[in-house]
Design a protein around this motif. Structure first.
Motif, short mmCIF file in Angstrom:
data_model
loop_
_atom_site.label_atom_id
_atom_site.label_comp_id
_atom_site.label_asym_id
_atom_site.label_seq_id
_atom_site.Cartn_x
_atom_site.Cartn_y
_atom_site.Cartn_z
N ASN A 152 23.71 14.46 21.22
CA ASN A 152 24.49 14.28 22.45
C ASN A 152 25.85 13.67 22.16
OD1 ASN A 152 22.52 15.27 24.25
ND2 ASN A 152 21.39 13.36 24.07
N ILE A 205 29.64 15.45 22.89
CA ILE A 205 30.68 14.83 23.69
C ILE A 205 31.91 14.52 22.84
CG2 ILE A 205 31.27 12.84 25.13
CD1 ILE A 205 29.38 14.76 26.46
N GLY A 220 28.34 10.44 29.03
CA GLY A 220 27.62 11.65 28.65
C GLY A 220 26.53 11.46 27.63
N THR A 221 26.63 10.45 26.78
CA THR A 221 25.67 10.32 25.69
C THR A 221 24.34 9.77 26.15
OG1 THR A 221 26.72 8.20 25.14
CG2 THR A 221 27.38 10.11 23.86
N THR A 235 22.97 9.22 29.24
CA THR A 235 22.26 9.88 30.32
C THR A 235 21.61 11.18 29.86
OG1 THR A 235 24.37 10.86 31.02
CG2 THR A 235 23.64 8.87 32.16
N THR A 236 22.34 11.97 29.09
CA THR A 236 21.77 13.23 28.60
C THR A 236 20.63 12.96 27.64
OG1 THR A 236 23.96 14.25 28.80
CG2 THR A 236 22.30 15.47 27.58
N CYS A 289 29.41 12.64 39.01
CA CYS A 289 29.62 12.83 37.56
C CYS A 289 30.55 14.01 37.29
CB CYS A 289 28.28 13.07 36.88
SG CYS A 289 28.42 13.49 35.14
N ARG A 317 29.04 16.97 35.07
CA ARG A 317 27.73 17.50 35.49
C ARG A 317 27.46 18.89 34.91
NH1 ARG A 317 25.49 18.62 41.70
NH2 ARG A 317 23.85 20.10 41.08
N ALA A 373 26.74 18.84 31.25
CA ALA A 373 25.44 18.24 31.02
C ALA A 373 24.31 19.22 31.32
CB ALA A 373 25.29 16.98 31.88
N GLU A 374 24.42 19.95 32.43
CA GLU A 374 23.38 20.91 32.78
C GLU A 374 23.28 22.02 31.73
OE1 GLU A 374 22.72 22.21 36.80
OE2 GLU A 374 24.12 20.70 37.56
#
Length: 343
Positions: free
Chosen positions: A4, A8, A131-132, A134-135, A270, A273, A276-277
């Protein structure tokens, strides 16, 4: 975490991670751990009594301040070092295209860099920091759920095998053809939101909610975890059940989609988003298609069923748990190697 962080880093700073002990990944990991240990927003007394920011750090009871100062220094290094690298590479003419280099170059062209320097640094750091962790939390929740619910793992694997086959890896073009996998991922976002209380908001004018008066400037915390446990919307909320998101019309799914609250609200929703998805879809689909994920065994050969245990703090992810992950076949190595060469 390394996957992750490296994703990012490349998007935000054009930095390619080529070593296990990458300096920027190490800094990001340390900053994430320290931030989580410092407590969630609204959990520290200074959040409610701002004048305590002036409380001397050498007096008893100043632990909240020494912890914050330590964390701030680490977060500053995490944000500043990759940003400085981008500016140095731009000056040398060797910077890779990325969000930060684009913002810096545009700011120079507009003659506004002196005013926007720190703003750009903060924007990049926000993308990087948010980003790191949460993912990573979503992906580790995925592995935990697959270990505890092998029937869900098998359904997703059978679906991918039928749609994609065994000669290539799933990609984003396959997303619409994998309804069960999409439902499984949606259930991941609902089952354990990585930010249980979201990002703090502030009321910018007096408001009344359910008979309660909220003065201007009040801190508002959105209980995202409670929303994910609303029994009127999600019957038996403690049960991991991807099927709850199957066979719905678009309108029906939109009305109960947990991604509408797990990614935040309003102006503070976010901004990453969609990235991330995509990342979550790619990694979960490719892990399912190439690996067997299941329970590990103890010294006596008995399977170990991990418990659902999650950390507390600003972000929340599964506590360490035992599991087994092995390649499905020897062919997996060739498929992955060929994919790497083609991209």
């Amino acid at each position: 975490m390394r996957f992750n962080a490296s994703t990012i880093l490349e998007i935000t700073y054009g930095h390619e991670v080529t070593q296990q002990d990458d300096e920027f990944v190490r800094l990001a990991t340390q900053a994430t751990v320290e931030t989580a240990m410092a407590g969630s927003a609204g959990s520290v007394i200074v959040d409610f009594f701002p004048f305590l920011i002036h409380y001397p750090s050498w007096l008893p009871g100043s632990g909240f301040k020494t912890s914050a100062l330590k964390t701030r220094a680490l977060v500053r290094r995490t944000i500043e070092k990759p940003y400085q690298q981008v500016k140095e590479r731009l000056a040398q003419g060797v910077a890779k295209p990325c969000i930060t280099s684009q913002l810096v170059e545009e700011s120079y062209r507009n003659g506004t860099f002196q005013e926007e320097d720190k703003i750009i640094e903060g924007v990049a750091g926000s993308l990087y920091g948010a980003g790191t962790e949460t993912t990573n939390a979503i992906l580790m929740t995925f592995i935990l759920a697959m270990v505890r619910h092998p029937e869900a793992f098998r359904k997703a694997q059978d679906e991918i095998d039928a749609v994609v086959g065994h000669d290539r890896l799933p990609d984003l073009n396959d997303r619409d053809s994998l309804p069960y996998l999409n439902a499984l991922i949606t259930e991941l976002y609902r089952y354990h939101p990585p930010l249980p209380l979201g990002i703090p908001h502030t009321v910018n004018k007096v408001d009344i909610y359910n008979g309660f008066t909220l003065p201007e400037g009040s801190m508002v915390m959105a209980n995202i975890w409670s929303m994910s446990r609303n029994e009127d919307v999600y019957p038996e909320p403690e049960v991991f059940r991807p099927e709850r998101f199957l066979d719905l019309t678009k309108t029906e799914l939109d009305n109960i989609d947990p991604k509408d609250f797990t990614f935040g609200f309003g102006r503070r929703v976010c901004p990453g988003r969609w990235i991330a998805e995509d990342v979550v879809f790619l990694l979960t689909s490719r892990l399912i298609s190439t690996m067997n994920i299941g329970k590990s065994k103890d010294v006596d050969g008995r399977e170990i069923t991990p418990v659902y245990g999650f950390t507390s703090g600003f972000s929340s992810h599964p506590k360490k748990f035992p599991y087994s992950i092995t390649p499905r076949s020897a062919q997996v190595t060739h498929v992955v190697s060929r994919t790497m060469l083609e991209t």
